[in-house]
Write a protein that holds these residues in place. Structure first.
Motif, PDB file in Angstrom:
ATOM      1  N   GLY A 324       3.245 -19.347 -21.259  1.00  0.00           N
ATOM      2  CA  GLY A 324       4.020 -20.188 -21.017  1.00  0.00           C
ATOM      3  C   GLY A 324       4.137 -20.462 -19.316  1.00  0.00           C
ATOM      4  N   ALA A 325       2.984 -19.842 -18.762  1.00  0.00           N
ATOM      5  CA  ALA A 325       3.038 -19.843 -17.239  1.00  0.00           C
ATOM      6  C   ALA A 325       2.435 -21.356 -16.720  1.00  0.00           C
ATOM      7  CB  ALA A 325       1.775 -18.639 -16.915  1.00  0.00           C
ATOM      8  N   THR A 326       2.030 -22.261 -17.477  1.00  0.00           N
ATOM      9  CA  THR A 326       1.764 -23.336 -17.143  1.00  0.00           C
ATOM     10  C   THR A 326       2.268 -24.399 -17.542  1.00  0.00           C
ATOM     11  OG1 THR A 326      -0.042 -23.457 -19.021  1.00  0.00           O
ATOM     12  CG2 THR A 326      -0.832 -22.356 -16.752  1.00  0.00           C
ATOM     13  N   THR A 327       3.609 -24.184 -17.659  1.00  0.00           N
ATOM     14  CA  THR A 327       4.613 -25.277 -18.219  1.00  0.00           C
ATOM     15  C   THR A 327       6.020 -25.309 -17.503  1.00  0.00           C
ATOM     16  OG1 THR A 327       5.446 -26.525 -19.913  1.00  0.00           O
ATOM     17  CG2 THR A 327       5.454 -24.235 -20.372  1.00  0.00           C
ATOM     18  N   TYR A 328       6.789 -26.100 -17.800  1.00  0.00           N
ATOM     19  CA  TYR A 328       8.070 -25.807 -17.088  1.00  0.00           C
ATOM     20  C   TYR A 328       8.793 -24.495 -17.113  1.00  0.00           C
ATOM     21  CZ  TYR A 328       7.427 -31.099 -16.361  1.00  0.00           C
ATOM     22  OH  TYR A 328       6.809 -32.064 -15.925  1.00  0.00           O
ATOM     23  N   GLY A 329       9.314 -24.098 -16.278  1.00  0.00           N
ATOM     24  CA  GLY A 329       9.561 -22.669 -16.281  1.00  0.00           C
ATOM     25  C   GLY A 329       8.764 -21.702 -15.993  1.00  0.00           C
ATOM     26  N   GLY A 330       7.395 -21.821 -15.915  1.00  0.00           N
ATOM     27  CA  GLY A 330       6.558 -21.039 -15.642  1.00  0.00           C
ATOM     28  C   GLY A 330       6.030 -20.959 -13.988  1.00  0.00           C
ATOM     29  N   ARG A 331       5.067 -20.308 -13.842  1.00  0.00           N
ATOM     30  CA  ARG A 331       4.476 -20.302 -12.469  1.00  0.00           C
ATOM     31  C   ARG A 331       3.820 -21.539 -12.005  1.00  0.00           C
ATOM     32  NH1 ARG A 331       3.437 -20.874  -8.381  1.00  0.00           N
ATOM     33  NH2 ARG A 331       2.484 -19.535  -6.547  1.00  0.00           N
ATOM     34  N   TRP A 332       3.387 -22.370 -12.880  1.00  0.00           N
ATOM     35  CA  TRP A 332       2.950 -23.672 -12.318  1.00  0.00           C
ATOM     36  C   TRP A 332       3.054 -24.436 -13.595  1.00  0.00           C
ATOM     37  CZ3 TRP A 332      -0.626 -19.476 -12.602  1.00  0.00           C
ATOM     38  CH2 TRP A 332      -0.932 -19.019 -11.332  1.00  0.00           C
ATOM     39  N   VAL A 333       3.346 -25.883 -13.096  1.00  0.00           N
ATOM     40  CA  VAL A 333       3.281 -26.754 -14.170  1.00  0.00           C
ATOM     41  C   VAL A 333       1.927 -27.561 -14.200  1.00  0.00           C
ATOM     42  CG1 VAL A 333       4.509 -28.852 -15.083  1.00  0.00           C
ATOM     43  CG2 VAL A 333       5.969 -27.108 -14.063  1.00  0.00           C
ATOM     44  N   VAL A 334       1.408 -27.471 -15.165  1.00  0.00           N
ATOM     45  CA  VAL A 334      -0.182 -28.020 -15.395  1.00  0.00           C
ATOM     46  C   VAL A 334      -0.013 -29.275 -16.178  1.00  0.00           C
ATOM     47  CG1 VAL A 334      -2.453 -27.725 -16.069  1.00  0.00           C
ATOM     48  CG2 VAL A 334      -1.178 -25.886 -14.813  1.00  0.00           C
ATOM     49  N   ASN A 335      -0.425 -30.453 -15.596  1.00  0.00           N
ATOM     50  CA  ASN A 335      -0.374 -31.922 -16.283  1.00  0.00           C
ATOM     51  C   ASN A 335       0.818 -32.223 -16.847  1.00  0.00           C
ATOM     52  OD1 ASN A 335      -3.251 -32.060 -15.979  1.00  0.00           O
ATOM     53  ND2 ASN A 335      -3.860 -30.819 -17.915  1.00  0.00           N
ATOM     54  N   PRO A 336       1.901 -32.341 -15.753  1.00  0.00           N
ATOM     55  CA  PRO A 336       3.123 -32.702 -16.233  1.00  0.00           C
ATOM     56  C   PRO A 336       2.956 -34.484 -16.682  1.00  0.00           C
ATOM     57  CG  PRO A 336       2.749 -32.773 -13.830  1.00  0.00           C
ATOM     58  CD  PRO A 336       1.845 -32.136 -14.588  1.00  0.00           C
ATOM     59  N   SER A 337       1.919 -34.933 -16.556  1.00  0.00           N
ATOM     60  CA  SER A 337       1.703 -36.433 -16.981  1.00  0.00           C
ATOM     61  C   SER A 337       1.286 -36.507 -18.257  1.00  0.00           C
ATOM     62  CB  SER A 337       0.386 -37.110 -16.036  1.00  0.00           C
ATOM     63  OG  SER A 337      -0.740 -36.219 -16.386  1.00  0.00           O
TER      64      SER A 337
END
Length: 395
Positions: A324-337
């Motif tokens: 979950g590090a690459t989504t909302y609440g994680g370290r980064w948000v990757v590809n929010p689009s």
């Protein structure tokens, strides 16, 4: 000299042939939106960089003429899937080099339905610019009757699974995450959420990649107005302009082909080199980045890019997305689009659409997909053949 993105615009990305328009119609829509966002007229532009892959020669002029007929130079750019970011890079160089103070980077694509072929026109492999890349794949894995781009990335996924124990569920987690993010993006080609199980159950394109882990062919356009610091100040744009802190492009080296692995020929080395150059120039690292738009043409490429950008160690990307590090609440948000997988992938527009998303995020204008406290954004756009462009943006 500093450069800034003063305005961005894009069309919705849609399935080819689902909307009655020509490439110049979509370019007019995206370009006009970017100019309006910047609050400037076409007459203030000094140059136009027009990116596309599948339209004819001087299509950039035909598209730009929809915005104005002022006689400014229009340059046509084609760099495979990295075309949009290549146009942006050239626009930035014109501004930072003191040649121009206000430049439009415009990317568009009108595509055909179905999977992309392996040649520049989807045709003959013998004359394809990426024949050497596919030759490495064929030597290691053979050549099957599946879409060639899915095949080369699917074989990279097989290698990653064999080397590091990456699982099909971890690959599917990328697709599930990006489809979930796109639900809140009105410009996305797909706006439906899928679970990991549903991603895994979708039709296989080239194992282990299923359809919901693959970017679709798309029609659409995106644009960005790039200006100098002096121009931004003179036009009162400082409040909305986003700085291009650093940007770099890299291409293949001998190492891309020496290992005989698909992992290396699909762009990992290029991405790593471009990212390193950007971090060095900016004096920032991946730990300073809040939001990322990266080139997830297939789920495996998102995992490979995590490693190349330094977000995790080699072979650890499957666990990173699973955590979950690459989504909302994680370290980064990757590809929010929604990324290429769900937002869509009209080749000439993709890199500019990534920057458009990051500009919205850094301005705090992304609505329900807003990344809280976003101050630094990173865009990554890669094309086989090869070019990788990494861009670091800061409000």
């Amino acid at each position: 000299m500093k450069s800034f993105v003063a305005g961005v615009g894009m069309t919705g990305f849609v399935k080819p042939e689902s909307r009655e328009w020509q490439y110049w119609d979509m370019a007019r829509e995206a370009g006009a939106a970017a100019l309006a966002d910047a609050g400037i007229a076409y007459e203030e532009l000094e140059q136009v960089l027009a990116g596309y892959c599948f339209q004819p020669s001087t299509a950039g002029q035909r598209a730009a003429y929809e915005l104005g007929l002022t006689g400014v130079p229009v340059h046509n750019v084609n760099n495979n899937c990295a075309t949009g970011s290549s146009a942006l890079l050239l626009a930035r160089q014109l501004v930072e080099g003191g040649i121009s103070e206000c430049v439009l980077a415009l990317g568009f694509e009108k595509m055909k339905r179905g999977a992309l072929g392996g040649g520049a026109d989807g045709g003959d492999f013998a004359t394809s610019p990426v024949a050497r890349h596919y030759g490495v794949m064929a030597a290691a894995h053979g050549f099957e009757a599946t879409p060639p781009t899915a095949q080369i990335f699917g074989n990279a996924a097989r290698e990653h699974m064999r080397l590091y124990g990456t699982t099909e569920a971890q690959l599917a987690a990328v697709g599930a995450k990006n489809h979930r993010h796109s639900v809140h993006n009105p410009h996305a080609q797909f706006q439906v959420e899928y679970s990991v199980a549903e991603v895994l159950a979708s039709p296989v394109v080239h194992r282990p990649l299923t359809r919901l882990q693959c970017s679709p062919t798309s029609d659409g356009a995106a644009a960005a107005v790039v200006v100098s610091e002096r121009f931004a100040s003179a036009h009162g744009l400082q409040g909305r302009a986003v700085e291009i802190v650093a940007q770099a492009m890299a291409t293949d080296t001998q190492a891309s082909f020496a290992s005989g692995r698909c992992i290396d020929v699909v762009g990992v080395g290029m991405t790593r080199a471009a990212a390193r150059a950007v971090y060095d120039r900016a004096g920032l690292g991946i730990e300073d980045v809040d939001v990322i738009e990266l080139h997830d043409c297939f789920s495996i490429n998102e995992l490979l890019t995590y490693e190349a950008l330094g977000m995790c160690g080699e072979g650890e990307s499957g666990k990173l997305v699973e955590s979950g590090a690459t989504t909302y609440g994680g370290r980064w948000v990757v590809n929010p689009s929604g990324g290429l997988i769900s937002k869509g992938h009209p080749l000439g527009a993709t890199g500019l659409a990534q920057v458009g998303e990051l500009v919205a995020q850094l301005r705090g204008e992304a609505g329900p997909r807003q990344v809280r406290g976003a101050g630094v954004g990173l865009a990554h756009n890669v094309g086989l053949g090869g070019a990788a462009v990494v861009t670091l943006l800061r409000r």
